[in-house]
Scaffold this motif. Structure first.
Motif, PDB file in Angstrom:
ATOM      1  N   GLY A  39      -6.554   4.098  -6.506  1.00  0.00           N
ATOM      2  CA  GLY A  39      -7.800   4.688  -6.194  1.00  0.00           C
ATOM      3  C   GLY A  39      -8.154   6.045  -7.104  1.00  0.00           C
ATOM      4  O   GLY A  39      -8.176   5.799  -8.096  1.00  0.00           O
ATOM      5  N   GLN A  58       0.838   4.919  -2.095  1.00  0.00           N
ATOM      6  CA  GLN A  58       1.075   6.613  -3.640  1.00  0.00           C
ATOM      7  C   GLN A  58       0.413   6.409  -4.740  1.00  0.00           C
ATOM      8  O   GLN A  58       1.826   6.133  -5.312  1.00  0.00           O
ATOM      9  CB  GLN A  58       1.194   7.475  -2.568  1.00  0.00           C
ATOM     10  N   ASP A 103      -3.699   9.962  -4.334  1.00  0.00           N
ATOM     11  CA  ASP A 103      -4.369   8.863  -3.959  1.00  0.00           C
ATOM     12  C   ASP A 103      -3.538   7.932  -3.469  1.00  0.00           C
ATOM     13  O   ASP A 103      -2.684   7.301  -3.743  1.00  0.00           O
ATOM     14  CB  ASP A 103      -5.698   8.494  -4.410  1.00  0.00           C
ATOM     15  N   ASP A 104      -4.802   7.316  -2.067  1.00  0.00           N
ATOM     16  CA  ASP A 104      -4.391   5.730  -1.986  1.00  0.00           C
ATOM     17  C   ASP A 104      -4.102   5.243  -2.964  1.00  0.00           C
ATOM     18  O   ASP A 104      -4.909   4.426  -4.092  1.00  0.00           O
ATOM     19  CB  ASP A 104      -5.019   5.396  -0.798  1.00  0.00           C
ATOM     20  N   ALA A 150       0.944  -1.243  -0.077  1.00  0.00           N
ATOM     21  CA  ALA A 150       0.038  -0.299  -0.114  1.00  0.00           C
ATOM     22  C   ALA A 150       0.855   1.019   0.059  1.00  0.00           C
ATOM     23  O   ALA A 150       2.103   0.989   0.670  1.00  0.00           O
ATOM     24  CB  ALA A 150      -0.822  -0.154   0.769  1.00  0.00           C
ATOM     25  N   THR A 157       4.961   2.302  -3.430  1.00  0.00           N
ATOM     26  CA  THR A 157       4.667   1.439  -1.995  1.00  0.00           C
ATOM     27  C   THR A 157       5.178   0.945  -0.859  1.00  0.00           C
ATOM     28  O   THR A 157       6.371   0.507  -1.991  1.00  0.00           O
ATOM     29  CB  THR A 157       3.210  -0.033  -2.803  1.00  0.00           C
TER      30      THR A 157
END
Length: 202
Positions: free
Chosen positions: A95, A52, A70-71, A50, A195
């Motif tokens: 995202g 950006q 976004d994520d 995870a 990530t």
């Protein structure tokens, strides 16, 4: 489009499970060259990351808000053919960002060839080269200068990162990826993601 997007994670996980089954049959009882060693025998793995995303899309015209980050997350699995080369399949979600009074979103399934080079017993560098079947959706307010619509298709993907093994089976992964995806009105554009995550080796 919505039905296709909902099936992407299932396809990735199903294919990963098949890869793990194949690699498990191919593995011997050898445990490797030591606890946490980067020099592990060929085998399968699963991972979750995870971080950006960065769309780097245009903002159009007008006074609408315009974001570019976004994520992002990915679920993936693969099988190393030997200590240095393997194949990886995963689902990526970049995202969504606000553009032109609407949103722009991207996700897809990626298949990549993995190449690994050791830096030490526990740390290694890796590179990825492959293709992503991406699914994108753009909504926008008329007059914003942004074309709305849904697109999907294949595009080139590349990536690189660092893999740190802290046990024989678990490792931390920091990686950067670039996926070319097709967007309405502009054709293929890159979406980047940085990530960090965990990987479990079988």
């Amino acid at each position: 489009m919505k039905k296709f997007s909902r099936t992407l994670p299932g396809l990735a996980l199903g294919a990963a499970a098949m890869a793990f089954g194949i690699s498990a049959q191919a593995q011997t009882s050898t445990s490797g060259s030591g606890s946490g060693s980067w020099y592990a025998p060929a085998g399968g793995y699963i991972g979750f990351s995870a971080g950006q995303s960065n769309y780097r899309q245009g903002c159009g015209t007008g006074l609408f808000s315009c974001g570019d980050k976004d994520d992002a997350f990915s679920i993936y699995g693969g099988s190393m053919l030997n200590n240095n080369f393997g194949l990886e399949l995963g689902y990526i979600d970049m995202g969504d960002i606000a553009r032109g009074g609407g949103t722009t979103e991207a996700r897809g399934v990626n298949l990549s060839l993995i190449g690994k080079v050791p830096l030490s017993e526990r740390v290694g560098l890796f590179g990825k080269l492959g293709t992503t079947y991406g699914s994108t959706k753009v909504s926008a307010t008329p007059g914003s200068g942004i074309t709305a619509g849904d697109e999907d298709g294949f595009g080139l993907s590349v990536g690189a990162g660092v893999d740190f093994n802290f046990t024989q089976n678990w490792s931390a992964v920091l990686q950067w990826e670039r996926h070319e995806m097709k967007f309405a009105g502009v054709g293929r554009e890159p979406v980047h993601a940085t990530t960090i995550g965990l990987k479990y080796r079988f």
